[in-house]
Design an enzyme around this catalytic site. Sequence first.
Site, PDB file in Angstrom:
ATOM      1  N   GLU A  15       0.861  -1.246  -0.187  1.00 44.61           N
ATOM      2  CA  GLU A  15      -0.186   0.022   0.056  1.00 44.61           C
ATOM      3  C   GLU A  15       0.810   1.195  -0.154  1.00 44.61           C
ATOM      4  O   GLU A  15       1.977   1.334   0.651  1.00 44.61           O
ATOM      5  CB  GLU A  15      -0.826   0.124   1.248  1.00 44.61           C
ATOM      6  CG  GLU A  15      -1.842  -1.072   1.590  1.00 44.61           C
ATOM      7  CD  GLU A  15      -2.628  -1.179   2.869  1.00 44.61           C
ATOM      8  OE1 GLU A  15      -3.051  -2.184   2.908  1.00 44.61           O
ATOM      9  OE2 GLU A  15      -2.454  -0.181   3.382  1.00 44.61           O
ATOM     10  N   CYS A  19       3.368   8.309   1.388  1.00 42.94           N
ATOM     11  CA  CYS A  19       3.756   7.352   2.292  1.00 42.94           C
ATOM     12  C   CYS A  19       3.933   5.902   1.374  1.00 42.94           C
ATOM     13  O   CYS A  19       3.340   5.409   0.960  1.00 42.94           O
ATOM     14  CB  CYS A  19       2.673   7.165   3.322  1.00 42.94           C
ATOM     15  SG  CYS A  19       3.208   5.958   4.535  1.00 42.94           S
ATOM     16  N   CYS A  72       5.761  -7.293   7.448  1.00 38.21           N
ATOM     17  CA  CYS A  72       6.885  -6.720   8.321  1.00 38.21           C
ATOM     18  C   CYS A  72       7.185  -8.061   9.461  1.00 38.21           C
ATOM     19  O   CYS A  72       6.344  -8.809   9.903  1.00 38.21           O
ATOM     20  CB  CYS A  72       6.404  -5.626   9.317  1.00 38.21           C
ATOM     21  SG  CYS A  72       7.875  -4.949  10.223  1.00 38.21           S
ATOM     22  N   CYS A 124       4.962  -5.333  15.854  1.00 37.26           N
ATOM     23  CA  CYS A 124       4.280  -4.769  16.774  1.00 37.26           C
ATOM     24  C   CYS A 124       2.671  -4.891  17.100  1.00 37.26           C
ATOM     25  O   CYS A 124       1.990  -5.180  16.138  1.00 37.26           O
ATOM     26  CB  CYS A 124       4.430  -3.257  16.452  1.00 37.26           C
ATOM     27  SG  CYS A 124       6.249  -2.816  16.190  1.00 37.26           S
ATOM     28  N   CYS A 158      -0.263  -2.731  15.209  1.00 40.50           N
ATOM     29  CA  CYS A 158       0.061  -2.498  13.800  1.00 40.50           C
ATOM     30  C   CYS A 158      -0.471  -3.475  12.826  1.00 40.50           C
ATOM     31  O   CYS A 158      -0.326  -4.753  13.109  1.00 40.50           O
ATOM     32  CB  CYS A 158       1.521  -2.385  13.393  1.00 40.50           C
ATOM     33  SG  CYS A 158       1.941  -2.080  11.887  1.00 40.50           S
ATOM     34  N   GLY A 160       6.252  -2.346   6.407  1.00 43.05           N
ATOM     35  CA  GLY A 160       7.504  -2.991   6.558  1.00 43.05           C
ATOM     36  C   GLY A 160       8.321  -1.837   7.370  1.00 43.05           C
ATOM     37  O   GLY A 160       8.157  -0.787   7.810  1.00 43.05           O
ATOM     38  N   GLU A 161       9.654  -2.555   7.737  1.00 36.87           N
ATOM     39  CA  GLU A 161      10.629  -1.925   8.495  1.00 36.87           C
ATOM     40  C   GLU A 161      11.679  -1.357   7.465  1.00 36.87           C
ATOM     41  O   GLU A 161      12.542  -2.264   7.274  1.00 36.87           O
ATOM     42  CB  GLU A 161      10.804  -2.539   9.570  1.00 36.87           C
ATOM     43  CG  GLU A 161      12.248  -2.237  10.498  1.00 36.87           C
ATOM     44  CD  GLU A 161      12.268  -0.721  10.919  1.00 36.87           C
ATOM     45  OE1 GLU A 161      10.997  -0.406  11.434  1.00 36.87           O
ATOM     46  OE2 GLU A 161      13.199  -0.033  10.678  1.00 36.87           O
ATOM     47  N   SER A 213      11.263   6.455   8.650  1.00 45.72           N
ATOM     48  CA  SER A 213      10.621   6.005  10.227  1.00 45.72           C
ATOM     49  C   SER A 213      11.053   4.383  10.383  1.00 45.72           C
ATOM     50  O   SER A 213      11.138   3.703   9.702  1.00 45.72           O
ATOM     51  CB  SER A 213       9.071   5.929  10.012  1.00 45.72           C
ATOM     52  OG  SER A 213       8.446   5.617  11.362  1.00 45.72           O
ATOM     53  N   SER A 222       9.822   5.271  16.009  1.00 42.87           N
ATOM     54  CA  SER A 222       8.466   4.945  16.574  1.00 42.87           C
ATOM     55  C   SER A 222       8.869   4.667  18.165  1.00 42.87           C
ATOM     56  O   SER A 222       8.968   3.429  18.357  1.00 42.87           O
ATOM     57  CB  SER A 222       7.824   3.651  15.892  1.00 42.87           C
ATOM     58  OG  SER A 222       7.868   4.143  14.324  1.00 42.87           O
ATOM     59  N   LEU A 223       8.389   5.320  18.970  1.00 39.33           N
ATOM     60  CA  LEU A 223       8.878   5.005  20.189  1.00 39.33           C
ATOM     61  C   LEU A 223       7.628   4.594  21.051  1.00 39.33           C
ATOM     62  O   LEU A 223       7.786   3.421  21.630  1.00 39.33           O
ATOM     63  CB  LEU A 223       9.229   6.461  20.981  1.00 39.33           C
ATOM     64  CG  LEU A 223      10.205   6.362  22.372  1.00 39.33           C
ATOM     65  CD1 LEU A 223      11.136   5.280  22.516  1.00 39.33           C
ATOM     66  CD2 LEU A 223      10.315   7.654  22.918  1.00 39.33           C
ATOM     67  N   HIS A 224       6.635   5.288  21.047  1.00 40.15           N
ATOM     68  CA  HIS A 224       5.264   4.848  21.472  1.00 40.15           C
ATOM     69  C   HIS A 224       5.136   4.297  22.901  1.00 40.15           C
ATOM     70  O   HIS A 224       4.131   3.773  23.434  1.00 40.15           O
ATOM     71  CB  HIS A 224       4.811   3.479  20.593  1.00 40.15           C
ATOM     72  CG  HIS A 224       4.518   3.817  19.224  1.00 40.15           C
ATOM     73  ND1 HIS A 224       4.211   4.877  18.485  1.00 40.15           N
ATOM     74  CD2 HIS A 224       5.014   3.058  18.041  1.00 40.15           C
ATOM     75  CE1 HIS A 224       4.207   5.008  17.208  1.00 40.15           C
ATOM     76  NE2 HIS A 224       4.808   3.793  17.066  1.00 40.15           N
ATOM     77  N   ASN A 249      -4.533   4.037  15.675  1.00 41.86           N
ATOM     78  CA  ASN A 249      -5.575   3.827  14.604  1.00 41.86           C
ATOM     79  C   ASN A 249      -5.999   2.368  15.372  1.00 41.86           C
ATOM     80  O   ASN A 249      -5.458   1.374  15.647  1.00 41.86           O
ATOM     81  CB  ASN A 249      -5.260   3.355  13.357  1.00 41.86           C
ATOM     82  CG  ASN A 249      -5.421   4.640  12.652  1.00 41.86           C
ATOM     83  OD1 ASN A 249      -6.632   5.203  12.401  1.00 41.86           O
ATOM     84  ND2 ASN A 249      -3.947   5.295  11.959  1.00 41.86           N
ATOM     85  N   CYS A 298      -1.378   2.543   6.883  1.00 40.64           N
ATOM     86  CA  CYS A 298      -1.065   1.295   6.250  1.00 40.64           C
ATOM     87  C   CYS A 298      -1.064  -0.094   6.655  1.00 40.64           C
ATOM     88  O   CYS A 298      -1.056  -0.278   7.834  1.00 40.64           O
ATOM     89  CB  CYS A 298       0.760   1.607   5.541  1.00 40.64           C
ATOM     90  SG  CYS A 298       0.829   2.527   4.233  1.00 40.64           S
TER      91      CYS A 298
HETATM   92  N1  SAH Z   1       8.155   0.078  10.523  1.00 41.79           N
HETATM   93  C1  SAH Z   1       8.314   1.604  10.505  1.00 41.79           C
HETATM   94  C2  SAH Z   1       7.761   2.212   9.587  1.00 41.79           C
HETATM   95  C3  SAH Z   1       6.287   1.839   9.375  1.00 41.79           C
HETATM   96  S1  SAH Z   1       5.186   1.937  10.301  1.00 41.79           S
HETATM   97  C4  SAH Z   1       8.176   1.962  11.923  1.00 41.79           C
HETATM   98  O1  SAH Z   1       7.505   1.428  12.723  1.00 41.79           O
HETATM   99  O2  SAH Z   1       8.508   2.983  12.439  1.00 41.79           O
HETATM  100  C5  SAH Z   1       4.688   3.656  10.242  1.00 41.79           C
HETATM  101  C6  SAH Z   1       4.166   4.260  11.646  1.00 41.79           C
HETATM  102  O3  SAH Z   1       2.889   4.046  11.961  1.00 41.79           O
HETATM  103  C7  SAH Z   1       4.931   3.809  12.998  1.00 41.79           C
HETATM  104  O4  SAH Z   1       5.346   5.176  13.711  1.00 41.79           O
HETATM  105  C8  SAH Z   1       4.086   2.758  13.421  1.00 41.79           C
HETATM  106  O5  SAH Z   1       4.659   2.820  14.813  1.00 41.79           O
HETATM  107  C9  SAH Z   1       2.902   3.523  13.130  1.00 41.79           C
HETATM  108  N2  SAH Z   1       1.642   2.764  13.583  1.00 41.79           N
HETATM  109  C10 SAH Z   1       1.570   1.441  13.163  1.00 41.79           C
HETATM  110  N3  SAH Z   1       0.211   1.022  13.478  1.00 41.79           N
HETATM  111  C11 SAH Z   1      -0.354   2.021  13.842  1.00 41.79           C
HETATM  112  C12 SAH Z   1      -1.748   2.252  14.579  1.00 41.79           C
HETATM  113  N4  SAH Z   1      -2.541   1.164  14.680  1.00 41.79           N
HETATM  114  N5  SAH Z   1      -2.093   3.520  14.869  1.00 41.79           N
HETATM  115  C13 SAH Z   1      -1.200   4.667  14.982  1.00 41.79           C
HETATM  116  N6  SAH Z   1       0.106   4.291  14.441  1.00 41.79           N
HETATM  117  C14 SAH Z   1       0.432   3.161  13.835  1.00 41.79           C
HETATM  118 FE1  SF4 Z   2       6.459  -3.162  11.371  1.00 42.46          FE
HETATM  119 FE2  SF4 Z   2       6.309  -0.720  11.938  1.00 42.46          FE
HETATM  120 FE3  SF4 Z   2       4.370  -2.010  11.782  1.00 42.46          FE
HETATM  121 FE4  SF4 Z   2       6.053  -2.388  13.942  1.00 42.46          FE
HETATM  122  S1  SF4 Z   2       4.785  -0.544  13.370  1.00 42.46           S
HETATM  123  S2  SF4 Z   2       4.956  -4.003  13.010  1.00 42.46           S
HETATM  124  S3  SF4 Z   2       7.884  -1.996  12.821  1.00 42.46           S
HETATM  125  S4  SF4 Z   2       5.525  -1.744  10.045  1.00 42.46           S
END
Ligand code: SAH
Ligand code: SF4
Length: 345
Positions: free
Chosen positions: A90, A103, A110, A114, A117, A157-158, A189, A212-214, A288, A331
């Site tokens: 996507e 984006c 991936c 996480c 995600c 993806g990462e 990212s 992506s700290l979270h 999300n 995505c």
């Molecule tokens: N793998 C990389 C880049 C792709 S994810 C990464 O993790 O940074 C892109 C961003 O979307 C990241 O910051 C990720 O943590 C965030 N993300 C993934 N799922 C999400 C969700 N359900 N709600 C909000 N952000 C989300």
């Molecule tokens: Fe992969 Fe980024 Fe999603 Fe984590 S947030 S599963 S690293 S795409």
Amino acid sequence: MTDIKSLYFEELQQYITENDFPKFRAKQIWDWLNKGVKSFDEMKNLPKNLIDFLQRSCYISVANIEKKLVSSYDKTVKYLFRFNDGEFVESVVMSYKHGYSICVSTQVGCKMGCTFCATGKSGFSRSLTASEILNQIESAQEDLNIRISNIVLMGMGEPLDNFDNVIRFLKLVSDEKGLNIGMRHITLSTCGIVPKIYELAEYKFALTLSVSLHAPNNKIRSKTMPVNNKYPVEVLIKACKDYFSTTGRRVSFEYAMIDKVNDSDENAVELGSLLKGLNCHVNLIPVNNVKGSTYHKSKTDRRQAFIDILSKYGITATVRRTLGSDINASCGQLKRNHLEVKGGE
Ligand code: SAH
Ligand code: SF4
């Protein structure tokens, strides 16, 4: 077969001359590829023996539009692209005051897993080549008849788990003979693969590294992001400090706010002390909701509470505008739904 669109211009020149064709042919081929041709037959100014050679030894990678959704709220466009081997990813095109931003995805799925995600939930299939990342931009530009000015590597993806192809993509996309999108307009990212952050720093690209700290501590982060077991928060933050020292580029942090998981005042205080003194910016994102997940968006007043607490530590934070909420613009979600409708491949 050589993935001809992933070659740098100089590599293409070398490839052509090594195979006994004159050097100037490389420029012609390069120009056709940049025009988006999908077969060697379309390269009208090449002799038959060169076209035959290219057909035998190379392929042109494509990103064909499998599905396209346009948000009725804000004109955000989401694509599902299909590659030569039938895999999908996507991409999302967003329109801002200062231009268009895309984006893009860097892998099919991936490995990082996480828990919040959609991509993480769908497993891993393969990494993308440089040309496949590039083609997402080219195909979107051609379809919408626009010029894209900003790129975020925040799709599926990462990126740092596909390091060499991503570096190649970054060099190709910023080449003035190519799409010519400058590093200052690119954000990468990562979930925090520490050794690769150090490796990336050595390139001294002027891009923005977004981490992506979270979560403000290992306890919460390890629950939502398995990568934290390998590279815990203190090691990651040290890498960000070192990244800034090496590149002079301010790091951004993504913080998806999840109701009752990471959004208390104490969490904000902890985040503030963790990041204190680091030249950085925090993007607060309402999480999300992903199908099959129990996480919910934080209450709206939590965002301001975070902004206020972080500012006491000298850290600027802003709330990321959500675009395309009616088309699942984050995505991973479109692909999952598409495959479910098709019978869940
Ligand atoms: N793998 C990389 C880049 C792709 S994810 C990464 O993790 O940074 C892109 C961003 O979307 C990241 O910051 C990720 O943590 C965030 N993300 C993934 N799922 C999400 C969700 N359900 N709600 C909000 N952000 C989300
Ligand atoms: Fe992969 Fe980024 Fe999603 Fe984590 S947030 S599963 S690293 S795409």
